[in-house]
Design an enzyme around this catalytic site. Sequence first.
Site, PDB file in Angstrom:
ATOM      1  N   ASP A  10      29.096  19.631 -75.002  1.00 29.83           N
ATOM      2  CA  ASP A  10      29.456  19.163 -76.342  1.00 29.83           C
ATOM      3  C   ASP A  10      30.487  20.140 -76.915  1.00 29.83           C
ATOM      4  OD1 ASP A  10      29.560  18.663 -79.062  1.00 29.83           O
ATOM      5  OD2 ASP A  10      27.403  18.586 -79.330  1.00 29.83           O
ATOM      6  N   ILE A  11      31.659  19.652 -77.216  1.00 28.66           N
ATOM      7  CA  ILE A  11      32.761  20.538 -77.647  1.00 28.66           C
ATOM      8  C   ILE A  11      32.424  21.253 -78.965  1.00 28.66           C
ATOM      9  CG2 ILE A  11      34.124  18.863 -78.983  1.00 28.66           C
ATOM     10  CD1 ILE A  11      36.619  19.979 -77.489  1.00 28.66           C
ATOM     11  N   ASN A  24      41.467   9.741 -85.303  1.00 35.35           N
ATOM     12  CA  ASN A  24      42.266   8.523 -85.464  1.00 35.35           C
ATOM     13  C   ASN A  24      43.292   8.785 -86.556  1.00 35.35           C
ATOM     14  OD1 ASN A  24      41.134   7.719 -88.069  1.00 35.35           O
ATOM     15  ND2 ASN A  24      39.280   7.366 -86.881  1.00 35.35           N
ATOM     16  N   GLY A  32      32.511   8.974 -81.962  1.00 42.79           N
ATOM     17  CA  GLY A  32      32.743   9.819 -80.795  1.00 42.79           C
ATOM     18  C   GLY A  32      32.870  11.284 -81.154  1.00 42.79           C
ATOM     19  N   VAL A  33      33.828  11.934 -80.519  1.00 42.29           N
ATOM     20  CA  VAL A  33      33.991  13.369 -80.708  1.00 42.29           C
ATOM     21  C   VAL A  33      34.414  13.692 -82.147  1.00 42.29           C
ATOM     22  CG1 VAL A  33      36.383  13.518 -79.848  1.00 42.29           C
ATOM     23  CG2 VAL A  33      34.834  15.448 -79.542  1.00 42.29           C
ATOM     24  N   ASP A  34      35.175  12.806 -82.748  1.00 43.11           N
ATOM     25  CA  ASP A  34      35.622  12.959 -84.137  1.00 43.11           C
ATOM     26  C   ASP A  34      34.411  13.043 -85.074  1.00 43.11           C
ATOM     27  OD1 ASP A  34      37.349  12.993 -86.308  1.00 43.11           O
ATOM     28  OD2 ASP A  34      37.903  10.875 -86.174  1.00 43.11           O
ATOM     29  N   SER A 122      41.474   9.940 -75.736  1.00 39.34           N
ATOM     30  CA  SER A 122      41.658   8.491 -75.468  1.00 39.34           C
ATOM     31  C   SER A 122      40.703   7.915 -74.421  1.00 39.34           C
ATOM     32  CB  SER A 122      43.103   8.157 -75.049  1.00 39.34           C
ATOM     33  OG  SER A 122      43.977   8.252 -76.143  1.00 39.34           O
ATOM     34  N   GLY A 124      37.475   7.657 -74.481  1.00 42.02           N
ATOM     35  CA  GLY A 124      36.269   7.032 -75.007  1.00 42.02           C
ATOM     36  C   GLY A 124      36.555   5.641 -75.546  1.00 42.02           C
ATOM     37  N   TYR A 126      38.977   4.498 -77.083  1.00 41.50           N
ATOM     38  CA  TYR A 126      40.357   4.032 -76.900  1.00 41.50           C
ATOM     39  C   TYR A 126      40.631   3.524 -75.481  1.00 41.50           C
ATOM     40  CZ  TYR A 126      41.871   5.496 -81.580  1.00 41.50           C
ATOM     41  OH  TYR A 126      42.041   5.611 -82.948  1.00 41.50           O
TER      42      TYR A 126
HETATM   43  P1  ADP Z   1      39.068   8.286 -78.264  1.00 36.70           P
HETATM   44  O1  ADP Z   1      38.984   7.390 -79.455  1.00 36.70           O
HETATM   45  O2  ADP Z   1      40.303   9.174 -78.254  1.00 36.70           O
HETATM   46  O3  ADP Z   1      38.854   7.558 -76.970  1.00 36.70           O
HETATM   47  P2  ADP Z   1      36.308   9.279 -78.246  1.00 36.70           P
HETATM   48  O4  ADP Z   1      35.711  10.292 -79.142  1.00 36.70           O
HETATM   49  O5  ADP Z   1      35.773   7.898 -78.302  1.00 36.70           O
HETATM   50  O6  ADP Z   1      37.894   9.348 -78.493  1.00 36.70           O
HETATM   51  O7  ADP Z   1      36.148   9.774 -76.739  1.00 36.70           O
HETATM   52  C1  ADP Z   1      36.917  10.775 -76.152  1.00 36.70           C
HETATM   53  C2  ADP Z   1      36.059  11.515 -75.146  1.00 36.70           C
HETATM   54  O8  ADP Z   1      35.232  12.442 -75.844  1.00 36.70           O
HETATM   55  C3  ADP Z   1      35.081  10.625 -74.352  1.00 36.70           C
HETATM   56  O9  ADP Z   1      35.126  11.040 -72.983  1.00 36.70           O
HETATM   57  C4  ADP Z   1      33.736  10.917 -74.994  1.00 36.70           C
HETATM   58  O10 ADP Z   1      32.677  10.789 -74.061  1.00 36.70           O
HETATM   59  C5  ADP Z   1      33.923  12.369 -75.359  1.00 36.70           C
HETATM   60  N1  ADP Z   1      33.017  12.922 -76.386  1.00 36.70           N
HETATM   61  C6  ADP Z   1      32.262  12.304 -77.311  1.00 36.70           C
HETATM   62  N2  ADP Z   1      31.562  13.211 -78.035  1.00 36.70           N
HETATM   63  C7  ADP Z   1      31.896  14.437 -77.560  1.00 36.70           C
HETATM   64  C8  ADP Z   1      31.515  15.784 -77.855  1.00 36.70           C
HETATM   65  N3  ADP Z   1      30.650  16.066 -78.825  1.00 36.70           N
HETATM   66  N4  ADP Z   1      32.080  16.777 -77.125  1.00 36.70           N
HETATM   67  C9  ADP Z   1      32.972  16.531 -76.149  1.00 36.70           C
HETATM   68  N5  ADP Z   1      33.379  15.294 -75.817  1.00 36.70           N
HETATM   69  C10 ADP Z   1      32.841  14.265 -76.508  1.00 36.70           C
END
Ligand code: ADP
Length: 170
Positions: A10-11, A24, A32-34, A122, A124, A126
């Site tokens: 988890d970042i 976005n 997601g990560v955002d 992108s 996830g 996207y």
């Molecule tokens: P995007 O809209 O750019 O595709 P997402 O957040 O949906 O962004 O996904 C981008 C990547 O981040 C995916 O591989 C997803 O599994 C991953 N992700 C989601 N949550 C976390 C987190 N807490 N730490 C690291 N990576 C994450």
Amino acid sequence: MTTITLVQGDITQETVDAIVNAANSSLLGGGGVDGAIHRRGGPEILEECRRLRASHYGKGLPTGQAVATTAGKLHAQWVIHTVGPVWSASEDRSDLLASCYAQSLKVADDLGAQTVAFPAVSIGVYGWPIEDGARIAIRTVRDADVPAVEEVRFVLFDTRAYNAFVDQLG
Ligand code: ADP
């Protein structure tokens, strides 16, 4: 020379100078990560994003660009927000995805960030194909000329993404 390292996890748990957010263009949070970054980082990040929307980025942050804010409560000094392209089967948007990595690294370098953590932009919601997204990510970081940045750490959430990055790193 920038060293590339890969970790699965988890970042938002990383301790680095800058954490890159796959945001976005609204800069006002998402899933997601955002969502995870804003949840753990606290309201300060969103407040600064709102200020950016009210000043430089009235129409939002364009795809492929990057901008830094505070990292709030995260174990970092900055969050660098970048907007990945939505995958398209009919249009090649690879340059925009590469630009996310290149522009985020440029912002990091300008700030003097020595360690930078990236998610797989992108890949996830996207919808970018994982192997291709990993290829573009690794290639763009390898090609970047960012003297201040000593380590780029890709933090991949799941095993499939982690393995794709391992394969590309070679
Ligand atoms: P995007 O809209 O750019 O595709 P997402 O957040 O949906 O962004 O996904 C981008 C990547 O981040 C995916 O591989 C997803 O599994 C991953 N992700 C989601 N949550 C976390 C987190 N807490 N730490 C690291 N990576 C994450």
